[in-house]
Design an enzyme around this catalytic site. Sequence first.
Site, short mmCIF file in Angstrom:
data_model
loop_
_atom_site.label_atom_id
_atom_site.label_comp_id
_atom_site.label_asym_id
_atom_site.label_seq_id
_atom_site.Cartn_x
_atom_site.Cartn_y
_atom_site.Cartn_z
CB SER A 226 -0.98 0.00 1.17
OG SER A 226 -0.34 0.25 2.39
CG ASP B 104 12.93 -0.41 12.57
OD1 ASP B 104 12.92 -0.27 11.34
OD2 ASP B 104 12.34 -1.33 13.15
CG HIS C 73 9.12 1.54 12.16
ND1 HIS C 73 9.33 0.17 12.07
CD2 HIS C 73 8.78 1.79 13.44
CE1 HIS C 73 9.12 -0.36 13.26
NE2 HIS C 73 8.79 0.58 14.11
CG ASP D 77 21.52 3.59 11.25
OD1 ASP D 77 20.80 2.57 11.30
OD2 ASP D 77 21.68 4.36 12.21
C1 GRF Z 1 3.77 -0.60 6.79
O1 GRF Z 1 3.05 -0.48 7.99
C2 GRF Z 1 5.17 -0.08 6.96
O2 GRF Z 1 5.25 1.00 7.84
C3 GRF Z 1 5.90 -1.27 7.51
O3 GRF Z 1 5.35 -2.36 6.83
C4 GRF Z 1 4.02 -2.04 6.42
C5 GRF Z 1 3.97 -2.27 4.94
O4 GRF Z 1 2.68 -2.08 4.44
N1 GRF Z 1 7.32 -1.13 7.34
P1 GRF Z 1 2.43 -2.00 2.89
O5 GRF Z 1 3.03 -3.26 2.28
O6 GRF Z 1 3.11 -0.77 2.37
O7 GRF Z 1 0.95 -1.95 2.71
#
Ligand code: GRF
Length: 218
Positions: free
Chosen positions: A15, A149, A113, A145
């Site tokens: 998404s 995270d 994240h 890095d």
């Molecule tokens: C998102 O919540 C992103 O922050 C995390 O993984 C999820 C991925 O969702 N790293 P999508 O595949 O972009 O829908």
Amino acid sequence: MARTRLGVLASGRGSNLQALIDSSREGSMDADVVVVISDVETAQALVRARKAGIEARFVGPGPKRAHLSEEAESAIIDLLDESKVDLVCLAGFMRILSPRLVRHFRWRLINIHPSLLPAFPGLRVQRKALEYGVKFSGCTVHFVDEGVDTGPIVIQAAVPVLEGDTEEKLVQRILKEEHRIYAEAVQLFGEGRLTIEGRVVRVLPERSGDAGSDEHRS
Ligand code: GRF
């Protein structure tokens, strides 16, 4: 100003990838996704890329659980370099990258994240936020890095945790903000407005003449 060429690494739903594609096509972000790479052959992200006419590549990750094999990383680096990407966006990419890859794309690699880092790094963090009882959570775009995270923070957005929230409700509330700030971070990067001092990212002011110029928005 030239448009920013993006490479996106994604393992799942995609998404955030879709939000980047949409922002690019709607003209709110002066960047184009030029290649999408996944470690999961059936990832919805690859389907979305193909549907949008974007090069979509599966790279077998190798036998390790959390990391990529050396060959897989080399293949990914080669694909991104061949596509002449300016910036690599991790969008739900479920593998920990080696220092070699991180160094190769030093300060040209960002991640989204779903928490307000440094709170709740790692996985299933919306559930962890609920269980901890925080009243606000949110999302973070950060440079990558060598840690997990831990890189310098570009943008964050906060959302409230509401009475009666389920994990899924919080996931969706945060996701909406993710889609907004990821494109915003890419735009700031493309405008050359991000500088890193120690671990602090400074956002330089918009240069006069940039805002609303046809050249910039086309
Ligand atoms: C998102 O919540 C992103 O922050 C995390 O993984 C999820 C991925 O969702 N790293 P999508 O595949 O972009 O829908």
